[in-house]
Every structure is written in structure tokens, then in C-alpha cells.
Design a protein around this motif. Structure first.
Motif, mmCIF file in Angstrom:
data_model
loop_
_atom_site.group_PDB
_atom_site.id
_atom_site.type_symbol
_atom_site.label_atom_id
_atom_site.label_comp_id
_atom_site.label_asym_id
_atom_site.label_seq_id
_atom_site.Cartn_x
_atom_site.Cartn_y
_atom_site.Cartn_z
ATOM 1 N N LEU A 182 -34.223 -55.509 -32.508
ATOM 2 C CA LEU A 182 -34.329 -55.551 -33.967
ATOM 3 C C LEU A 182 -34.686 -56.741 -34.524
ATOM 4 O O LEU A 182 -35.352 -57.129 -35.558
ATOM 5 N N ASP A 183 -33.770 -58.122 -33.958
ATOM 6 C CA ASP A 183 -33.826 -59.084 -34.450
ATOM 7 C C ASP A 183 -35.236 -59.786 -34.341
ATOM 8 O O ASP A 183 -35.517 -60.795 -35.104
ATOM 9 N N ASP A 184 -36.111 -59.281 -33.459
ATOM 10 C CA ASP A 184 -37.341 -59.636 -33.399
ATOM 11 C C ASP A 184 -38.274 -59.036 -34.430
ATOM 12 O O ASP A 184 -39.501 -59.488 -34.502
ATOM 13 N N VAL A 185 -37.942 -58.168 -35.023
ATOM 14 C CA VAL A 185 -38.692 -57.391 -36.037
ATOM 15 C C VAL A 185 -39.157 -58.389 -37.235
ATOM 16 O O VAL A 185 -38.240 -58.929 -37.828
ATOM 17 N N THR A 189 -42.859 -47.619 -39.164
ATOM 18 C CA THR A 189 -43.584 -48.531 -38.223
ATOM 19 C C THR A 189 -42.867 -50.035 -38.097
ATOM 20 O O THR A 189 -42.405 -50.269 -39.196
ATOM 21 N N PHE A 190 -43.282 -50.532 -37.094
ATOM 22 C CA PHE A 190 -42.479 -51.915 -37.029
ATOM 23 C C PHE A 190 -43.595 -52.948 -36.192
ATOM 24 O O PHE A 190 -44.396 -52.491 -35.374
ATOM 25 N N ARG A 191 -43.150 -54.007 -36.639
ATOM 26 C CA ARG A 191 -44.122 -55.172 -35.930
ATOM 27 C C ARG A 191 -42.855 -56.335 -35.712
ATOM 28 O O ARG A 191 -42.025 -56.512 -36.486
ATOM 29 N N TYR A 223 -34.581 -45.623 -35.888
ATOM 30 C CA TYR A 223 -34.380 -46.835 -35.633
ATOM 31 C C TYR A 223 -33.876 -46.735 -34.194
ATOM 32 O O TYR A 223 -34.233 -47.842 -33.248
ATOM 33 N N VAL A 224 -33.090 -45.872 -33.756
ATOM 34 C CA VAL A 224 -32.658 -45.715 -32.154
ATOM 35 C C VAL A 224 -34.025 -45.777 -31.461
ATOM 36 O O VAL A 224 -34.030 -46.393 -30.413
ATOM 37 N N ASN A 225 -34.862 -44.740 -31.797
ATOM 38 C CA ASN A 225 -36.121 -44.869 -30.844
ATOM 39 C C ASN A 225 -36.923 -46.216 -30.942
ATOM 40 O O ASN A 225 -37.562 -46.468 -30.043
ATOM 41 N N ALA A 226 -37.155 -46.748 -31.964
ATOM 42 C CA ALA A 226 -37.833 -47.953 -32.375
ATOM 43 C C ALA A 226 -36.921 -49.150 -31.285
ATOM 44 O O ALA A 226 -37.506 -49.928 -30.645
ATOM 45 N N LYS A 227 -35.738 -48.995 -31.353
ATOM 46 C CA LYS A 227 -34.884 -49.875 -30.401
ATOM 47 C C LYS A 227 -35.073 -49.863 -28.873
ATOM 48 O O LYS A 227 -35.332 -50.610 -28.109
ATOM 49 N N THR A 228 -35.304 -48.471 -28.456
ATOM 50 C CA THR A 228 -35.663 -48.195 -27.228
ATOM 51 C C THR A 228 -37.079 -48.872 -27.044
ATOM 52 O O THR A 228 -37.120 -49.413 -25.767
ATOM 53 N N ILE A 283 -45.495 -51.224 -33.134
ATOM 54 C CA ILE A 283 -44.847 -50.081 -32.887
ATOM 55 C C ILE A 283 -45.385 -48.865 -33.865
ATOM 56 O O ILE A 283 -45.137 -48.965 -35.146
ATOM 57 N N SER A 284 -45.784 -47.801 -33.305
ATOM 58 C CA SER A 284 -46.550 -46.956 -33.797
ATOM 59 C C SER A 284 -45.368 -46.207 -34.728
ATOM 60 O O SER A 284 -44.211 -46.441 -34.599
#
Length: 152
Positions: free
Chosen positions: A87-90, A142-144, A73-78, A35-36
Motif C-alpha cells: 500500500l505504500d506504493d499506492v 480501485t487502486f493505482r 484493502y486486504v484483497n488489494a494488498k494481496t 488494480i480493478s
């Protein structure tokens, strides 16, 4: 979600800077979602909790850090949901911030809230930077994430 090729699945949020800068918000390759850098915007691309700027056009204070982190975080969850993930997969996140002390205080609270645990099960980096894409922006994350590769 848009397929650009069979091995790569991409997702966007539809904000103007995706096209202007020429990038996608998220890419899934095999079992990994990248995730960018996310920021605190709403569905129309309007910044949520923008920092007030001083006479030089720099953030005057960092009191909006908590609200910006929460919306990020809300946007990342989307985006994660586009791939059936949460988020459990992050497995890793990186916070780029203009003020480390305020980000540490705000992030400590919001991360626990968003992940639903006192010890989120992901590697986390908190990095101080001198500027971000928009003057009123004080955090970018950023997230992976890694999911079951058979779940396309």
C-alpha cells in the motif's frame, strides 16, 4: 501471475466473476500497477460482511461498511504483493460507495489502519453511486500504484 505479453503482467484472484465478466484483477505496465475495482470477498469469492437487503433487494443499512472496506484493502494488498508492492506504493485510490456519510466515517478509520499512518500518502476519491456489481456490496475500491520499474 500470468504474462499475456512482455509489456503487460496481469494477476487474478481466481474468483468466478473474472471469467464471467472477462477481466483481470490487476495489470502492471512498466512501473504502474492498475488494480480493478476490489470488493470484500474471501479467497473463494464469498462476500465478506454482505449488507442485509430490504424487500426491494437494496441494502437495508450500511453498518457493514467498515468490514467491507477492510476486506477490500486486504484483497488489494494481496494483488499488490504479486508485483512486490505494498500500500505504500499506492498513489491513487477511488472508493465507489452506496452511502457517502457511512463510507467517510468507516473509510477514515480503516484507511489509517491499513496504510499505518494518519495521513496516507495517496490521492483519494470518494464517489457515491447508485449500485454496484452485487446487491449486498456497498463499496468497491480501485487502486493505482507506482513502483521501481526495474523490479520485474
Amino acid at each position: 501471475m500470468t504474462n499475456t505479453q512482455s509489456a503487460k503482467k496481469v494477476a487474478n484472484l481466481g474468483v468466478a466473476w473474472e471469467r464471467a465478466f472477462g477481466y483481470v484483477q490487476a495489470v502492471k505496465v512498466k512501473d504502474t500497477i492498475y488494480i480493478s475495482g476490489q470488493l470484500s470477498h474471501d479467497g473463494d469469492g464469498k462476500l465478506i460482511a454482505p449488507a442485509a437487503l430490504d424487500a426491494d433487494g437494496r441494502p437495508a443499512d450500511f453498518s457493514q461498511m467498515e468490514a467491507q472496506i477492510r476486506q477490500t484493502y486486504v484483497n488489494a494488498k494481496t494483488l499488490l504483493a504479486e508485483y512486490g508492492a505494498t500500500l505504500d506504493d499506492v498513489v491513487e485510490e477511488t472508493l465507489f460507495v452506496l452511502d457517502v456519510p457511512s463510507a467517510f466515517a468507516a473509510g477514515s478509520k480503516v484507511r489509517k489502519e491499513m496504510y499505518g499512518t494518519d495521513m496516507p500518502q495517496c490521492a483519494s476519491n470518494l464517489i457515491g453511486v447508485t449500485s454496484l456489481a452485487f446487491p449486498e456490496q456497498i463499496v468497491e475500491i480501485t487502486f493505482r500504484a507506482v513502483i521501481d520499474g526495474s523490479a520485474d
